[in-house]
Design a protein around this motif. Sequence first.
Motif, PDB file in Angstrom:
ATOM      1  N   SER A 312       0.834  -1.210   0.000  1.00  8.78           N
ATOM      2  CA  SER A 312       0.000   0.000   0.000  1.00  8.78           C
ATOM      3  C   SER A 312       0.864   1.255   0.000  1.00  8.78           C
ATOM      4  CB  SER A 312      -0.917  -0.002   1.225  1.00  8.78           C
ATOM      5  OG  SER A 312      -1.771  -1.122   1.225  1.00  8.78           O
ATOM      6  N   ASP A 313       1.948   1.231   0.762  1.00  8.52           N
ATOM      7  CA  ASP A 313       2.850   2.384   0.814  1.00  8.52           C
ATOM      8  C   ASP A 313       3.550   2.591  -0.522  1.00  8.52           C
ATOM      9  OD1 ASP A 313       4.234   4.521   2.113  1.00  8.52           O
ATOM     10  OD2 ASP A 313       5.979   3.216   2.290  1.00  8.52           O
ATOM     11  N   ILE A 319       1.649   6.079  -7.769  1.00 13.64           N
ATOM     12  CA  ILE A 319       0.511   6.568  -8.547  1.00 13.64           C
ATOM     13  C   ILE A 319       0.416   8.085  -8.591  1.00 13.64           C
ATOM     14  CG2 ILE A 319      -0.828   4.482  -8.124  1.00 13.64           C
ATOM     15  CD1 ILE A 319      -2.336   5.934  -5.947  1.00 13.64           C
ATOM     16  N   ALA A 320       1.203   8.790  -7.786  1.00  8.34           N
ATOM     17  CA  ALA A 320       1.082  10.248  -7.768  1.00  8.34           C
ATOM     18  C   ALA A 320       2.441  10.939  -7.785  1.00  8.34           C
ATOM     19  CB  ALA A 320       0.288  10.696  -6.543  1.00  8.34           C
ATOM     20  N   ILE A 321       3.451  10.316  -8.414  1.00  9.75           N
ATOM     21  CA  ILE A 321       4.793  10.910  -8.486  1.00  9.75           C
ATOM     22  C   ILE A 321       4.716  12.300  -9.109  1.00  9.75           C
ATOM     23  CG2 ILE A 321       7.039  10.707  -9.632  1.00  9.75           C
ATOM     24  CD1 ILE A 321       6.908   7.738  -9.267  1.00  9.75           C
ATOM     25  N   VAL A 330      -4.645   4.114   0.331  1.00  9.84           N
ATOM     26  CA  VAL A 330      -4.436   3.007  -0.609  1.00  9.84           C
ATOM     27  C   VAL A 330      -4.920   1.699   0.000  1.00  9.84           C
ATOM     28  CG1 VAL A 330      -2.716   1.709  -1.915  1.00  9.84           C
ATOM     29  CG2 VAL A 330      -2.498   4.188  -1.679  1.00  9.84           C
ATOM     30  N   ALA A 331      -4.643   1.474   1.285  1.00  9.63           N
ATOM     31  CA  ALA A 331      -5.084   0.238   1.939  1.00  9.63           C
ATOM     32  C   ALA A 331      -6.597   0.114   1.928  1.00  9.63           C
ATOM     33  CB  ALA A 331      -4.555   0.199   3.380  1.00  9.63           C
ATOM     34  N   ALA A 332      -7.283   1.242   2.114  1.00 11.80           N
ATOM     35  CA  ALA A 332      -8.747   1.207   2.071  1.00 11.80           C
ATOM     36  C   ALA A 332      -9.244   0.857   0.666  1.00 11.80           C
ATOM     37  CB  ALA A 332      -9.315   2.547   2.514  1.00 11.80           C
ATOM     38  N   PHE A 333      -8.624   1.423  -0.369  1.00 10.98           N
ATOM     39  CA  PHE A 333      -9.023   1.127  -1.744  1.00 10.98           C
ATOM     40  C   PHE A 333      -8.728  -0.324  -2.112  1.00 10.98           C
ATOM     41  CE2 PHE A 333      -9.282   5.723  -2.557  1.00 10.98           C
ATOM     42  CZ  PHE A 333     -10.417   5.756  -3.355  1.00 10.98           C
ATOM     43  N   LEU A 334      -7.604  -0.856  -1.616  1.00 10.78           N
ATOM     44  CA  LEU A 334      -7.270  -2.254  -1.895  1.00 10.78           C
ATOM     45  C   LEU A 334      -8.092  -3.209  -1.036  1.00 10.78           C
ATOM     46  CD1 LEU A 334      -3.358  -2.149  -2.089  1.00 10.78           C
ATOM     47  CD2 LEU A 334      -4.955  -2.345  -3.992  1.00 10.78           C
TER      48      LEU A 334
END
Length: 349
Positions: A312-313, A319-321, A330-334
């Motif tokens: 997740s980290d 995704i936002a570089i 990210v953990a919530a979305f995954l």
Amino acid sequence: MPLNDVGAPPAATLVAARRQRRHVRTVVATVAILALLALIVIASLAVGSRPLAFPDVIAALFSERRDATGVIVHDLRLPRTLTALLVGSALGVAGVLIQAATRNPLADPGLLGVNAGAAVGIVVAIAFFGVGTASGYVWFAFVGAAAAATAVYLAARPSGRSGTVGLVLAGIALSACLSAVVRIITLADDDTFDSFRFWAVGSFERRDPGVALQLLPLAVVGLVLAVAVARGLDQLRLGADLARSLGVSPALVLVASGAAITLLCAVATSAAGPLAFIGLLVAHVVRRVGPADLRAQLPLAALAGATLTLASDVIGRVIAIPAEVEAGIVAAFLGAPLLLWLVLRKKTS
């Protein structure tokens, strides 16, 4: 006269075959998770606002070079990676323990009010003590988390309900009260709100190298305690009366399990903030692919939790570089879609 394979009862043969399939599945899952975790660790050291080549990462990791690559790997990304591994392992084990102790497949490490207690500790540290760094407020979060979990246990004991129902109700009630306290303080102070909101989403960004080392002894104590109570929790699945006949004290097992869960959740939450779905999802995955014995599930849960948290980290950094999305988001979305898929698959199987 011993039975040979031909004369073995069909039921015993089926049980042995089922155990063999589960053992093979556990070995395959463990090897796959280890391989995936190794790749994600290398990726965690390589990706970010300044991407590094894998050979340079390996060379810097096993040397004392102090050029730009060495500083990025040793001073910035390695501490972040180790903290994510520690947090993920703690959440994975806590998720398995709390679902076994409460016999509730929807139980989450935040159920005992740990996340809400840690949030109150952080808000108090920021608003009243002027603390603004992770290494500074980590102990406020830990004390708040431990105090909240203790209050839940004390509130549940005289409830007259079964232990698990009382814990769930007390945890929900206390979390609601503490969340209200957090909102009152943050809405009254804009500076506190600005500092708190970055912790509240769950992130490993700008974590001091000493944070993981400070919390490691407490995490080790929690893991050892989890292993110690696992056998007792397995026996409690057979019923409290049968467990007592086997020499197990249900009250002692539940109290020790709560202490282990509190330690592990407090360590994880104070280091990175609340990370949703990690413990919940890991517990479901381990039950599907892991052994039936709870003690044997714990190492797999630690590996799966570390893998999911670090992934997740890393995804949040990619995704936002050159910016990044916090690991908690990210953990919530995954976690939410994967958990929904597991539940739907279980219903249709």
